[in-house]
Write a protein that holds these residues in place. Structure first.
Motif, short mmCIF file in Angstrom:
data_model
loop_
_atom_site.label_atom_id
_atom_site.label_comp_id
_atom_site.label_asym_id
_atom_site.label_seq_id
_atom_site.Cartn_x
_atom_site.Cartn_y
_atom_site.Cartn_z
N ARG A 82 0.67 -1.25 0.39
CA ARG A 82 0.15 -0.26 0.08
C ARG A 82 1.36 1.41 0.01
O ARG A 82 0.40 2.31 0.43
N ALA A 83 1.87 1.06 -0.23
CA ALA A 83 2.96 2.35 -0.36
C ALA A 83 4.03 1.58 -1.33
O ALA A 83 4.68 0.46 -0.93
N ASN A 84 5.20 2.45 -1.62
CA ASN A 84 6.71 2.40 -1.75
C ASN A 84 7.33 3.19 -2.57
O ASN A 84 7.43 3.87 -2.07
N LEU A 85 8.48 2.10 -3.01
CA LEU A 85 9.83 3.46 -2.64
C LEU A 85 11.02 3.03 -4.18
O LEU A 85 10.79 2.15 -4.50
N VAL A 86 10.21 4.10 -5.14
CA VAL A 86 11.32 3.94 -5.94
C VAL A 86 13.03 4.58 -5.87
O VAL A 86 12.57 6.06 -5.79
N GLU A 87 13.83 4.48 -5.97
CA GLU A 87 15.16 5.19 -6.29
C GLU A 87 15.54 4.97 -7.85
O GLU A 87 15.52 4.13 -8.64
N LEU A 88 15.72 6.10 -8.80
CA LEU A 88 16.22 6.39 -9.77
C LEU A 88 17.30 6.27 -9.73
O LEU A 88 17.93 8.54 -8.75
N ARG A 89 18.25 6.22 -10.77
CA ARG A 89 19.80 6.29 -10.70
C ARG A 89 19.78 6.77 -12.19
O ARG A 89 20.07 6.09 -12.84
N VAL A 90 20.37 7.55 -12.83
CA VAL A 90 20.57 7.68 -14.26
C VAL A 90 21.19 8.73 -14.28
O VAL A 90 21.36 9.93 -13.69
N GLU A 91 22.11 9.21 -15.71
CA GLU A 91 23.12 9.42 -16.08
C GLU A 91 23.41 9.82 -18.07
O GLU A 91 22.80 8.87 -18.54
N GLY A 92 24.06 11.23 -17.96
CA GLY A 92 24.06 11.42 -19.40
C GLY A 92 25.05 12.68 -19.60
O GLY A 92 25.72 12.75 -18.48
N PRO A 93 24.92 13.21 -20.87
CA PRO A 93 25.84 14.07 -20.97
C PRO A 93 25.58 15.10 -19.57
O PRO A 93 26.45 16.64 -20.10
N ALA A 94 24.05 15.37 -20.24
CA ALA A 94 23.86 16.94 -19.30
C ALA A 94 24.12 16.85 -17.67
O ALA A 94 23.62 17.58 -16.54
N GLY A 95 24.48 15.08 -17.29
CA GLY A 95 25.02 14.63 -15.73
C GLY A 95 24.03 13.64 -15.53
O GLY A 95 23.56 12.74 -16.18
N ARG A 96 23.54 13.41 -13.97
CA ARG A 96 23.05 12.96 -13.59
C ARG A 96 22.12 13.26 -12.53
O ARG A 96 21.61 14.47 -12.38
N ILE A 97 20.77 12.23 -12.23
CA ILE A 97 19.51 12.73 -11.79
C ILE A 97 19.52 10.93 -11.02
O ILE A 97 19.15 10.69 -11.24
N HIS A 98 19.74 11.32 -9.49
CA HIS A 98 19.34 10.60 -8.73
C HIS A 98 18.39 10.91 -7.32
O HIS A 98 18.67 11.84 -6.90
#
Length: 195
Positions: A82-98
């Motif tokens: 009934r709840a969840n946790l998402v961890e996003l880790r992506v990278e590219g030429p423009a930098g990273r998103i975490h």
């Protein structure tokens, strides 16, 4: 000027409330008729995913310069799903998103809230509210972009056992028009135990 901004923000909040209410009423009626309450609508997503992201660099500016990222997201169930946790880790030429997203189910409204925080600033964004109908999730909120209130729509579509599409769009005109600024395509990765 400050009163005008405050009025605009309050008007935007009202529009979001109306949009969320309208989008939630039809799914709630359908869910009640079928006995489906939505509390396990994210169960399909538990696990590890390869995530390919395209992000519009300057939303609502008229510019169409996109950045591309590649990485993973991991979705963990909490509170019996009934709840969840998402961890996003992506990278590219423009930098990273975490970042991370905490999704919570409200049994009274039969809606989910999506609450996102980025490693960049460690702050939660305003929650997006909504739910799923017919395999498609729609969630809405109000955010501030360059000092003005904008409606935010987050859509989860093309949901399959091993893939899904996530798309975010902004509207500066109360939902009459939308500009997509985030597209993510997720493909399921094998369980680590199976490696």
């Amino acid at each position: 000027m400050q009163n005008a901004l405050r009025y605009g923000f309050m008007l935007g909040c009202l529009l979001v409330a109306v949009a969320v209410s309208a989008s939630a009423q039809a799914p709630q009626a359908a869910q009640q008729a079928t006995g489906h309450d939505g509390q396990h609508d994210f169960d399909w997503e538990f696990g590890r995913w390869r995530t390919q992201v395209r992000r519009l660099l300057n939303p609502l500016s008229g510019q169409q310069e996109w950045a591309e990222y590649d990485g993973t997201s991991v979705v963990l169930p909490l509170m019996d799903g009934r709840a969840n946790l998402v961890e996003l880790r992506v990278e590219g030429p423009a930098g990273r998103i975490h970042g991370t997203s905490l999704r919570l189910y409200n049994p009274q409204t039969r809606q989910w809230s999506l609450n996102y925080a980025s490693l960049k600033n460690g702050l939660l964004t305003r929650p997006q509210f909504g739910g799923f109908q017919g395999g498609r999730g729609e969630f809405y909120s109000l955010e501030e972009l360059d000092g003005r209130a904008v409606l935010v729509r987050f859509v989860i579509s093309e949901v399959g056992r091993d893939s899904a599409r996530f798309e975010q769009a902004f509207s500066a005109d109360g939902g009459k028009t939308w500009e997509t600024n985030w597209i993510a395509i997720d493909t399921r990765l094998p369980d680590k135990a199976a490696d």
